[in-house]
Write an enzyme that holds these catalytic residues in place. Structure first.
Site, short mmCIF file in Angstrom:
data_model
loop_
_atom_site.label_atom_id
_atom_site.label_comp_id
_atom_site.label_asym_id
_atom_site.label_seq_id
_atom_site.Cartn_x
_atom_site.Cartn_y
_atom_site.Cartn_z
N ASN A 27 62.28 48.29 109.05
CA ASN A 27 62.98 48.28 110.34
C ASN A 27 61.96 48.27 111.49
OD1 ASN A 27 66.05 48.45 110.41
ND2 ASN A 27 65.54 49.82 108.72
N MET A 47 62.43 60.39 107.75
CA MET A 47 63.24 61.27 106.90
C MET A 47 62.94 62.73 107.17
SD MET A 47 64.79 58.86 105.63
CE MET A 47 65.83 59.45 104.33
N ARG A 48 63.02 63.12 108.42
CA ARG A 48 62.77 64.52 108.78
C ARG A 48 63.66 64.87 109.95
NH1 ARG A 48 58.90 67.87 107.28
NH2 ARG A 48 57.88 66.17 106.16
N LEU A 79 64.64 66.62 113.32
CA LEU A 79 63.90 67.04 114.51
C LEU A 79 64.49 68.35 115.02
CD1 LEU A 79 63.85 63.56 116.25
CD2 LEU A 79 62.10 64.53 114.75
N ASN A 126 68.31 55.98 116.65
CA ASN A 126 68.07 56.01 115.21
C ASN A 126 68.93 54.96 114.54
OD1 ASN A 126 67.24 57.11 112.60
ND2 ASN A 126 69.30 58.03 112.49
N HIS A 136 71.00 54.30 111.01
CA HIS A 136 71.49 55.00 109.82
C HIS A 136 72.24 53.98 108.95
CE1 HIS A 136 73.11 58.27 107.40
NE2 HIS A 136 74.29 57.68 107.50
N THR A 172 69.36 44.00 105.29
CA THR A 172 69.23 42.69 105.96
C THR A 172 69.86 42.72 107.35
OG1 THR A 172 69.30 41.59 103.82
CG2 THR A 172 69.78 40.23 105.75
N GLU A 191 70.49 45.52 109.05
CA GLU A 191 69.75 46.51 109.85
C GLU A 191 68.67 45.82 110.68
OE1 GLU A 191 68.27 50.03 107.87
OE2 GLU A 191 69.80 49.81 106.32
C1 GRF Z 1 66.74 52.08 105.97
O1 GRF Z 1 67.78 51.85 105.07
C2 GRF Z 1 67.26 52.89 107.11
O2 GRF Z 1 68.60 52.60 107.45
C3 GRF Z 1 67.18 54.28 106.54
O3 GRF Z 1 66.03 54.31 105.73
C4 GRF Z 1 65.67 53.01 105.40
C5 GRF Z 1 64.37 52.76 106.07
O4 GRF Z 1 63.82 51.63 105.55
N1 GRF Z 1 67.07 55.23 107.61
P1 GRF Z 1 62.47 51.08 106.22
O5 GRF Z 1 61.43 52.17 106.12
O6 GRF Z 1 62.80 50.74 107.65
O7 GRF Z 1 62.15 49.87 105.39
#
Ligand code: GRF
Length: 202
Positions: free
Chosen positions: A13, A89-90, A92, A106, A108, A171, A173
């Site tokens: 992303n 993945m934390r 805040l 963010n 999700h 895809t 995202e």
């Molecule tokens: C993605 O699926 C995002 O929606 C979720 O974790 C994944 C992150 O993937 N939060 P990347 O690190 O952006 O490839």
């Protein structure tokens, strides 16, 4: 607008945002990438793009507060207008969120408010959903519950496993996040009174 992206993993992303920001008319530039994992694959990808990268590993700090203080010091140097969490993945702290509320978004991997938290794709399949997708939202104190900026949906196929649904969602995202950041950086959407409101900004 100056943007700092937070990652914990591969950063696909983040790379979608980097690619979008290369367009001359894109209203934001990615000025830094911060991770809580020293070995996050996205750090090398960002560095290869000439973007400053920083890793702040939680176990190197005596407390969550000290960990976040180190991040704040880096942010003070980078002077971002916007923070983008992208697979960060934390959770805040409230202090962190209050410092950046309204300026932090963010992505999700579910159609919030359905399936906040983890394992969203398996939960969607288990629930018999016929669509799934992703949400870009403002970050607020509660996890995955801030005002929604944008969403993208994909079909759930009867043959889907969590992995292939995740790939289909990822895809979209990569299309949604740059679109949402563009709108936010242009001032066409903002957080006001706890809601995402469209403005008639030029
Ligand atoms: C993605 O699926 C995002 O929606 C979720 O974790 C994944 C992150 O993937 N939060 P990347 O690190 O952006 O490839």
């Amino acid at each position: 607008k100056r943007v700092v992206v937070f990652i914990s993993g591969g950063g696909s992303n983040m790379m979608a945002l980097v690619a979008a920001a290369k367009a001359g008319d894109f209203p934001a530039e990615i000025v830094g990438v911060i991770s809580d994992k020293a070995d996050a694959g996205g750090l090398a990808k960002a560095a290869a793009q000439g973007i400053p990268t920083f890793a702040f590993v939680r176990k190197d700090f005596a407390s969550k507060e000290a960990h976040e203080e180190a991040i704040f010091a880096a942010l003070d140097q980078l002077s971002p207008d916007i923070l983008c969490l992208a697979g960060y993945m934390r959770l805040l702290s409230g202090t962190f969120i209050q410092r950046y509320e309204g300026r932090m978004i963010n992505i999700h991997p579910s159609l919030l408010p359905l399936f906040p938290g983890l394992h969203t794709h398996q939960r969607a399949i288990d629930a018999g959903m016929r669509i799934a997708g992703c949400t870009v939202h403002f970050v607020t104190e509660g996890m995955d519950e801030g005002p929604v900026i944008g969403q993208a949906a994909v079909p759930v196929l009867s043959s889907d496993t969590a992995d292939c649904l995740a790939a289909r969602v990822l895809t979209v995202e990569h299309q949604l996040y740059p679109q949402a950041l563009r709108l936010f950086a242009q001032g066409k959407v903002k957080m006001e009174g706890g809601k995402a409101v469209s403005t008639d900004a030029a």
